[in-house]
Scaffold this motif. Structure first.
Motif, short mmCIF file in Angstrom:
data_model
loop_
_atom_site.label_atom_id
_atom_site.label_comp_id
_atom_site.label_asym_id
_atom_site.label_seq_id
_atom_site.Cartn_x
_atom_site.Cartn_y
_atom_site.Cartn_z
N SER A 106 0.86 -1.18 0.00
CA SER A 106 0.00 0.00 0.00
C SER A 106 0.89 1.22 0.00
CB SER A 106 -0.92 0.03 1.23
OG SER A 106 -0.23 0.50 2.37
N HIS A 111 -3.64 2.24 4.72
CA HIS A 111 -3.91 0.80 4.77
C HIS A 111 -2.81 0.01 5.47
CE1 HIS A 111 -7.44 1.27 2.34
NE2 HIS A 111 -6.79 1.67 1.27
N ALA A 116 -4.10 -5.22 3.53
CA ALA A 116 -4.09 -3.93 2.84
C ALA A 116 -4.72 -4.02 1.45
CB ALA A 116 -2.66 -3.41 2.72
N TRP A 119 -8.53 -4.42 1.51
CA TRP A 119 -9.18 -3.16 1.87
C TRP A 119 -9.09 -2.15 0.73
CZ3 TRP A 119 -12.56 -2.45 5.57
CH2 TRP A 119 -12.57 -3.32 6.65
N THR A 120 -7.99 -2.17 -0.02
CA THR A 120 -7.86 -1.29 -1.19
C THR A 120 -8.98 -1.56 -2.17
OG1 THR A 120 -5.45 -1.09 -0.99
CG2 THR A 120 -6.39 -0.75 -3.18
N ASP A 123 -12.50 -0.69 -0.61
CA ASP A 123 -12.76 0.74 -0.53
C ASP A 123 -12.86 1.40 -1.90
OD1 ASP A 123 -12.69 0.44 2.18
OD2 ASP A 123 -10.78 1.45 2.50
N THR A 128 -3.13 2.92 -5.84
CA THR A 128 -2.49 2.20 -4.75
C THR A 128 -0.99 2.19 -5.03
OG1 THR A 128 -2.50 0.18 -3.42
CG2 THR A 128 -2.75 -0.08 -5.81
N THR A 197 -3.96 5.20 8.23
CA THR A 197 -5.17 4.41 8.43
C THR A 197 -4.76 2.99 8.77
OG1 THR A 197 -5.38 3.75 6.09
CG2 THR A 197 -6.47 5.79 6.77
N GLU A 199 -6.56 -0.92 9.10
CA GLU A 199 -7.73 -1.76 8.95
C GLU A 199 -7.45 -3.13 9.57
OE1 GLU A 199 -8.03 1.47 6.18
OE2 GLU A 199 -6.52 -0.11 6.20
#
Length: 231
Positions: A106, A111, A116, A119-120, A123, A128, A197, A199
Motif C-alpha cells: 500500500s 492501509h 491492505a 481493503w484497497t 474501498d 495504490t 489508516t 484496517e
C-alpha cells in the motif's frame, strides 16, 4: 550483502531468487513449516514455498513462529521481510548490521495492516502502490525507504492486483533499497501520522510477536502477549 529473509509463499521465493541473481547472499530464512491448509510435515510438497526453496540450496531455515535473535547468524547486513506475518522484535532486528526492512502493498501510511490489498479493493481505491520501510516496534509504521504508486485496473480483485502488479513492484522496490544500502545510501522518510489508516485483518489471527512472550511484565491480549508498560 548478506541477507536474512523472513517471509512465505511465492513472493518470498521471488524476492530470494532475485537477490541471489543480483549477487547477494541469503544467510538464512524464516518461513512457516507448511503451506496454508497443508498438514503433512513429511511431504516436502506441503512445505511452505520459501522453506522448500531453501532446502536444496543448503540455506538454514527456521520456523517463523520460533524466530528469535539467536536464529539470525553473525555477519548479516540486512534483515528483510517479504510477506512475513512474524513480528521481528528489537533484539532480532539488532542482528542486522545495516538495516531491517520490509515491503507493504500500500502507499503507507494508508492501509496499514495485514489485509491492505483487500481493503484497497473493498474501498474502491483508484490509486495504490507499494512501500519499502524500515522495521520498528510499530507495525507498518517505520520510515519509508522507497515508494511507488500505480493505478488500480478496473475490475481488479485482491488476487489479481497482488499477482499482476503489487508483487512484481515489491520485488523491484526491495532490490532497489538493498542496492541503495549496499552503496551506503540510506533513505528514511518519516510516515505522516496524520494520514495513517489501519484496517483489521479479515478472518486472520493477530500478528504473533514472539519476543514479547519472553519478556517479563507482559499480559496476553487477543491471543498475543502485549506489554503492560507504555513507552
Amino acid at each position: 550483502m548478506n541477507i536474512y529473509l523472513s517471509g512465505q509463499g511465492a513472493f518470498a521465493v521471488q524476492v530470494a531468487q532475485a537477490l541471489l541473481d543480483e549477487g547477494h547472499k541469503i544467510a538464512g530464512v524464516a518461513a512457516p513449516r507448511l503451506r496454508k491448509g497443508r498438514t503433512d510435515e513429511g511431504d516436502a510438497m506441503s512445505w511452505d514455498r520459501l522453506r522448500a526453496w531453501a532446502f536444496p540450496r543448503d540455506i538454514p531455515w527456521t520456523d517463523s513462529v520460533e524466530l528469535r535473535a539467536r536464529h539470525v547468524p553473525d555477519g548479516v547486513d540486512v534483515i528483510l521481510a517479504a510477506h512475513s506475518h512474524a513480528f521481528l522484535g528489537r533484539q532480532t532486528r539488532a542482528r542486522a548490521a545495516v538495516a531491517a526492512i520490509g515491503y507493504h502493498p500500500s502507499l503507507l501510511p494508508l492501509h496499514r495492516g495485514r489485509d491492505a490489498i483487500r481493503w484497497t479493493v473493498r474501498d474502491g481505491d483508484k490509486v495504490t502502490g507499494g512501500s519499502v520501510y524500515h522495521l520498528t516496534e510499530r507495525t507498518d509504521a517505520g520510515p519509508l525507504a522507497a515508494q511507488e504508486h500505480l493505478l488500480v485496473p478496473p475490475g481488479s480483485t485482491a488476487q489479481s492486483l497482488w499477482r499482476d502488479h503489487l508483487a512484481p513492484l515489491g520485488v523491484r522496490l526491495l532490490l532497489r533499497v538493498v542496492a541503495d544500502l549496499a552503496a551506503d545510501r540510506r533513505i528514511e522518510v518519516p510516515q505522516d501520522e496524520s494520514l495513517a489508516t489501519w484496517e483489521p485483518a479479515m478472518g486472520a489471527p493477530p500478528l504473533f510477536k514472539p519476543e514479547l512472550v519472553e519478556l517479563p511484565g507482559t499480559a496476553r491480549v487477543d491471543g498475543n502477549r502485549q506489554s503492560l508498560h507504555r513507552s
